[in-house]
Design a protein around this motif. Structure first.
Motif, PDB file in Angstrom:
ATOM      1  N   UNK A   1      12.716  64.394 -25.828  1.00 45.18           N
ATOM      2  CA  UNK A   1      13.306  65.490 -26.610  1.00 45.18           C
ATOM      3  C   UNK A   1      14.652  65.958 -26.047  1.00 45.18           C
ATOM      4  N   UNK A   2      15.440  65.009 -25.539  1.00 45.24           N
ATOM      5  CA  UNK A   2      16.767  65.395 -25.037  1.00 45.24           C
ATOM      6  C   UNK A   2      17.891  64.829 -25.902  1.00 45.24           C
ATOM      7  N   UNK A   3      17.552  64.360 -27.095  1.00 47.80           N
ATOM      8  CA  UNK A   3      18.566  63.869 -28.028  1.00 47.80           C
ATOM      9  C   UNK A   3      18.623  62.358 -28.138  1.00 47.80           C
ATOM     10  N   UNK A   4      18.186  61.657 -27.096  1.00 52.08           N
ATOM     11  CA  UNK A   4      18.349  60.202 -27.007  1.00 52.08           C
ATOM     12  C   UNK A   4      17.786  59.469 -28.224  1.00 52.08           C
ATOM     13  N   UNK A   5      16.585  59.849 -28.664  1.00 47.33           N
ATOM     14  CA  UNK A   5      15.961  59.092 -29.763  1.00 47.33           C
ATOM     15  C   UNK A   5      16.232  59.742 -31.120  1.00 47.33           C
ATOM     16  N   UNK A   6      16.965  60.844 -31.086  1.00 48.52           N
ATOM     17  CA  UNK A   6      17.274  61.570 -32.314  1.00 48.52           C
ATOM     18  C   UNK A   6      18.650  61.203 -32.877  1.00 48.52           C
ATOM     19  N   UNK A   7      19.494  60.594 -32.038  1.00 48.93           N
ATOM     20  CA  UNK A   7      20.865  60.276 -32.443  1.00 48.93           C
ATOM     21  C   UNK A   7      20.933  59.615 -33.818  1.00 48.93           C
ATOM     22  N   UNK A   8      21.528  60.294 -34.776  1.00 48.76           N
ATOM     23  CA  UNK A   8      21.755  59.686 -36.081  1.00 48.76           C
ATOM     24  C   UNK A   8      20.503  59.448 -36.912  1.00 48.76           C
ATOM     25  N   UNK A   9      19.414  60.136 -36.573  1.00 53.78           N
ATOM     26  CA  UNK A   9      18.139  59.914 -37.251  1.00 53.78           C
ATOM     27  C   UNK A   9      17.713  61.206 -37.964  1.00 53.78           C
TER      28      UNK A   9
END
Lengths: 387, 387
Positions: B252-260
């Motif tokens: 939950x630090x942004x890594x897997x959320x980028x552009x998703x």
């Protein structure tokens, strides 16, 4: 894994058309801007005009440092530092690939230092300040857009050296995959090899129990392997270019390095080759890395077995660890060859003449690498495997 | 993938004994410190004394906000805000798990706002400033240590709501795996479920062509699945605790959320359950998430097929996509059960009485989720599957 600190303050601004954010991103840092770029391809693509329009929109006074070389040179960096002093520059904007970014970092740290900027690369001085820096990236390769590292070449002494500092992180980096559509095939190939090599340097490690870092590294490799070939088949494939670009950033922004003892011997060896022959960094790495792998894999064979199985889908059934590991190394070489990278020093016109000097220079501060500590004779052996 | 901005300025300080860095890390922010913690376990473990010694070493004046609840309450946050105003606090230090960190974030943003801090959770006001905040984490779970989000419960209105802001990122977070050795089994289980659920919310998405983000997400899941069971078998397994802790941060630090485009419907539903019944967040997620999966998987079945094959090693041979997807969902439920998480609302003493109200509250601002947009009747159906 080992203990570590991670602090990456760079703001990543990713996606089509994000150059439109540039004015807003530069504005907080002042109006006297040094624009750093390379051989002029940004003028052909129209990016230069877009950047200038953005800078004009915030009333910036723009000075320029064009002509950054593929292996950026100390003399050029010093020119930039002189402009910063003469023109009282507030902010440095690098527009280009890794070389342009690295040169701009050299200017940024050198402008705030009274001595010779080369001091930072030979551990003669420590970086304690830098001008703020932003980047617009046009090539998926070095990862320089989201770290504090740079590599500079001293053409007089034929040396290529790196420095790193928390002060050299870009304040922001704009990554628009469309800006990489026009990257020619050979540079795309060099970028692919460069990204994969960055992962290798951190993945092949003797640090135990770091499954997340390993899987993240494998994720980057698989993404690059799949999307590299797509980008080569169609340079305007937005998805492929975007995936390569993001993979390149994550290969060297700290994510896979957390708590891991990294290697970097292959980079040191390649730097000695390209310091003398001015070949592309990616080409040099494609030649050397599989030979480094062959030379060192027995030091930690389980890592190479995992690499073969997870990244190259090598079927381990009925094979010895040695056979599996070697199949992974062969698959790496085969991929590099398939995308058009060179396999031998002969392919790029380098013969045995200076191998001894390269090995000497690479180990001048002592042995290099950590997966296997390499002395001069080891480096020479790897170079000989690469002939 | 879509365009995105990523800017995560939190400094992560990871490893055994890193609490020794605390004084040095707090010092730049001032001397008047508000120490926020929970039920006193940090006193039993000796961490409280270590923290105070570090704060004394820099001459800090320490005020305290103890007693943060597992679902941190608005009333407690307001107590902290009052202390900040009365004592002119410079810096907030949260020592504990996600609830303590979230409460501290509430205090940090509320202390710089003239109105009611609850306004931020109901979109009545935008966060424009915050007191600086640091954390010492004692539980692998929420990821709050490296993001700007928090969840607060309003016990009077039986509402549990989130806010997020760039101002609420911790300046630093100290993560010492040894501090999690004493976490009891049930809380370890809740943490495992929480981390996996965070990944699910970002992994199950209809955003096309994001292979790196998907593989990163799978990396986190595989790491948690493997190391969760190890940590439960031996709470003092440093490697297992360290891997869980780092996985929780990256979830939950942004890594897997980028552009998703992310979902978060299951979290919204769970919040309504735990707002009324005060059950552990992880327990609620373990009950609801597999039922959400069953309810929505046909909206993007390829994602669920990939999940089954890559994460749960489901053999796809001879199976339909439907069978593969369902096998992955069953494997998720089986893992949750294997580690001791509840499977039904009945397991945690919740019956059908308030389902209608929960569904109503969850959708009060409109439909929730993105993988499948859920209206009130959808939410109710998922809750009924969970009975």
């Amino acid at each position: 894994m080992n203990g570590f600190e991670l602090h990456n303050p760079t703001k990543l601004v990713f996606g089509a058309g994000q150059v439109q954010q540039l004015g807003k991103l530069v504005k907080p840092y002042g109006t006297r801007v040094l624009l750093v770029y390379g051989g002029g391809s940004i003028k052909r693509t129209g990016l230069y005009d877009e950047v200038l329009a953005q800078l004009e929109s915030i009333g910036a006074i723009v000075h320029e440092l064009p002509g950054i070389e593929p292996n950026p040179r100390l003399t050029t960096v010093k020119k930039g530092i002189a402009i910063c002093h003469a023109e009282n520059i507030d902010f440095i904007l690098a527009v280009g690939g890794g070389s342009v970014l690295d040169a701009a970092k050299g200017v940024a740290v050198g402008a705030k230092y009274d001595g010779d900027v080369w001091d930072f690369t030979i551990n003669k001085a420590v970086i304690r300040d830098a001008l703020p820096l932003g980047t617009v990236l046009t090539l998926a390769a070095t990862g320089s857009e989201m770290n504090g590292n740079a590599v500079i070449s001293n053409w007089e002494t034929k040396q290529k050296r790196a420095f790193g500092s928390k002060y050299a992180y870009p304040k922001f980096s704009i990554l628009d995959p469309k800006l990489t559509f026009s990257v020619p095939a050979d540079q795309t190939v060099n970028g692919i090899v460069d990204i994969m090599s960055h992962v290798f340097e951190q993945y092949f490690s003797l640090t135990p129990d770091r499954p997340l870092q390993e899987r993240f590294a494998e994720s980057i490799l698989l993404t690059v392997i799949e999307n590299g070939e797509k980008a080569l088949a169609n340079g305007s494939d937005y998805g492929a270019r975007a995936n390569l670009l993001l993979a390149g950033t994550y290969a060297l922004n700290g994510t896979i390095q957390n708590g891991v003892v990294t290697d970097w011997a292959s980079h040191s060896i390649e730097h000695e080759v390209s310091a003398i022959y001015d070949i592309a960094h990616g080409a040099g790495l494609a030649i050397i890395f599989p030979n480094w792998m062959k030379y060192v894999y027995r030091e930690g064979i389980s890592q190479f077995v995992q690499f073969a199985v997870r990244v190259w889908n090598v079927d381990p059934t009925g094979k010895s660890d040695d056979e599996i590991a070697l199949a992974g190394i062969e698959a790496t070489r085969a991929y590099f060859t398939r995308i058009g990278a060179p396999a031998t020093l002969a392919d790029v016109g380098v013969d045995a003449e200076h191998l001894d000097r390269m090995a000497e220079e690479a180990t001048q501060f002592g042995s290099i690498g950590s997966f296997k500590k390499l002395g001069k004779e080891d480096v020479k052996a790897i170079l000989e495997l690469s002939l």
